[in-house]
Design an enzyme around this catalytic site. Sequence first.
Site, mmCIF file in Angstrom:
data_model
loop_
_atom_site.group_PDB
_atom_site.id
_atom_site.type_symbol
_atom_site.label_atom_id
_atom_site.label_comp_id
_atom_site.label_asym_id
_atom_site.label_seq_id
_atom_site.Cartn_x
_atom_site.Cartn_y
_atom_site.Cartn_z
ATOM 1 N N ASN A 1 3.760 -0.166 3.254
ATOM 2 C CA ASN A 1 3.548 -1.499 3.845
ATOM 3 C C ASN A 1 4.502 -2.467 3.153
ATOM 4 O O ASN A 1 4.169 -3.004 2.091
ATOM 5 C CB ASN A 1 2.109 -2.002 3.574
ATOM 6 C CG ASN A 1 1.101 -1.523 4.588
ATOM 7 O OD1 ASN A 1 1.403 -0.716 5.452
ATOM 8 N ND2 ASN A 1 -0.111 -2.030 4.485
ATOM 9 N N PRO B 1 0.064 11.575 3.470
ATOM 10 C CA PRO B 1 -1.278 12.075 3.171
ATOM 11 C C PRO B 1 -2.104 12.320 4.422
ATOM 12 O O PRO B 1 -1.932 11.623 5.422
ATOM 13 C CB PRO B 1 -1.890 10.939 2.344
ATOM 14 C CG PRO B 1 -1.148 9.707 2.728
ATOM 15 C CD PRO B 1 0.197 10.132 3.242
ATOM 16 N N CYS C 1 0.899 -1.127 0.000
ATOM 17 C CA CYS C 1 0.000 0.000 0.000
ATOM 18 C C CYS C 1 0.950 1.191 0.000
ATOM 19 O O CYS C 1 1.968 1.175 0.696
ATOM 20 C CB CYS C 1 -0.842 -0.022 1.270
ATOM 21 S SG CYS C 1 -2.078 1.267 1.280
ATOM 22 N N HIS D 1 3.241 7.608 8.165
ATOM 23 C CA HIS D 1 2.649 7.382 6.838
ATOM 24 C C HIS D 1 1.304 8.069 6.649
ATOM 25 O O HIS D 1 0.711 8.015 5.587
ATOM 26 C CB HIS D 1 2.515 5.897 6.563
ATOM 27 C CG HIS D 1 1.218 5.282 7.060
ATOM 28 N ND1 HIS D 1 0.822 5.356 8.376
ATOM 29 C CD2 HIS D 1 0.252 4.598 6.413
ATOM 30 C CE1 HIS D 1 -0.331 4.743 8.507
ATOM 31 N NE2 HIS D 1 -0.717 4.272 7.347
ATOM 32 N N ASN E 1 -10.059 2.904 2.581
ATOM 33 C CA ASN E 1 -9.303 4.137 2.820
ATOM 34 C C ASN E 1 -8.470 4.567 1.604
ATOM 35 O O ASN E 1 -7.643 5.450 1.700
ATOM 36 C CB ASN E 1 -8.405 3.979 4.046
ATOM 37 C CG ASN E 1 -7.426 2.830 3.903
ATOM 38 O OD1 ASN E 1 -7.536 2.034 2.977
ATOM 39 N ND2 ASN E 1 -6.477 2.737 4.800
#
Lengths: 138, 453
Positions: B319, B350, B95, B376, B199
């Site tokens: 990840n 973000p 991710c 992250h 998400n």
Amino acid sequence: MTYEFLEHTADVMFEAKGKDLNELFVECSKALNETIHGDVKLVEQVKKEIKVEAKDLDGLLYKFLEEFLFLLDSENLIFDKIEDLKVDEESLILKATLVGDNAEKYHFTNDVKAITFNNLKIADDDNGSYSVRVVLDV
Amino acid sequence: MEINKINDFMYEIPATGDMNVPARIFASEKLMESIKEDDCLKQVANVAKLPGIIGHSISMADMHLGYGFPIGGVAAFDLEKGVVSPGGVGFDINCGVRVLATNISVEDFMKVRKEVLHDIKRSVPSGVGRGNKEKINLEELDEILRKGSMWALEKGLAKKEDLENTEEGGMIPGANPEDVSQRAKARGRPQVGTLGAGNHFLDILEIKEVIDNKKAKEFGLEEGNIAIMIHCGSRGLGHQVASDYIQLMEKEFGFPEYDRQLVHAPLNSEIGKKYFSAMNCAVNFAFCNRQIIMHKVRNVLEKFFPDNENKLVYDVAHNIAKIEEHNGKKICIHRKGATRAFKGEPVIIPGSMGTPSYVLVGGSKSEELSFGSTAHGAGRVMSRSAAHRDLSLDEIKDNLKKKDIEIEAGSKKGIVEESPDVYKDIEEVIKVSSEADLAKPVAKMIPLAVMIG
């Protein structure tokens, strides 16, 4: 019998109860399907027979629930009804017929990434009924 | 549990009992309050018990409860004595997030905002049960697993400089598709070039404030222009790889009694090597996935702004487990909800759909303190069920409207569950990263248009 959702900061956790193993597994799948497509009303027109095998009962539940994620990603299918679910405790084989429809026709959003082994332990209650907690990685 | 405050941005849990090393938590006092509310500190202490761990079991300012490792967890292992753990990578392997900088002004963009967002929504499949229209065959999928973004370059879906601006060049070698199950491939094949849901998101952002002029210029970020941010991972393929190997490792090696979710395998065992190879396949799949999505976005931008110029600032995984060299030694680093932050290199953190996001630059202490890593994201503080109970869709929509943010969402449920209120304060996370000198902000960006699954 029932299932209910419990608090978990990042993921989804539910507790399911059943008067026997077959019912427990069906309740777990209802909780999972509610997480995936919420209250979307499906036109039931696809039937899928599944067979799942595992080394232990907890593993069988894990693999059974994972089958829904697999069929959604690979064949675009979502389900809201389970027919003739049979858990064979001896051979650790599960057979069931899933009833649902093609996902493309509906709008829903919850992407369940995985079933987890987080505390996954089927409890055999005194009165012959069963319960389990399942955490979904979303 | 003994927790010692080291300074304003760092805490330590001393190595007691079975812990092989101490745990280090990057957090301010304010963030520590919410961190203490769930079991994630226990998780970071449990990671310290794993064989062959080096230095500290680390967690970032956005930490919260995860599977085995906390989200925000970083741990390094000795290649000979150490282990690899799928719970240290996460189900959504690679991710990650990328930012495309453009020279399109906010003013020009706002004239066609709705249309651009709508066109992107039409060309990038998103949501659950939305596959790609051009199905790829299994041979092609294997190529993607081997080559990652290099496959996209060969197909004309990438520029050479895109790969240069992707972590590991968008392709990790030693990924053997034979180590990925047919089930994982069946899940991933319809999902190449799709955003997914939950998400994951695609944002069009205004570069609101440049904080580090020199670095912003180097990264191609100019105040008053727009940038596109893409956040997604390896989709069902990565999830299945994680699930498959958790079960295989458990069968072969059992699991630690302190946490079944911390199942692991020695790095030099056959199954450890196979997981590493399969994980790398998923890593490559995710790099390629984000590259294809960016290519589709570029086509939409081209249609509305034929003369626009754009440049990939960077693509980072958050990840992942990787072999990296730190302090002169090769080690296996796990970053689970943590971003690589090498000195001088771009870092992307973000925010949520209504809050700022940041491009940062790796700081001078990250190597010493965190194996070159930082946070992250904002980190969740509110459960999805609590979000439905406590937040109202109308209020969230009103707030987004007040901030003038356009939104395309697959469902109302997604808006509530990903509302800004369910996340920690991004500014506080950035402050900790900056004060600890893990990564310092270069540019602050605010959302103008948001697409979620």
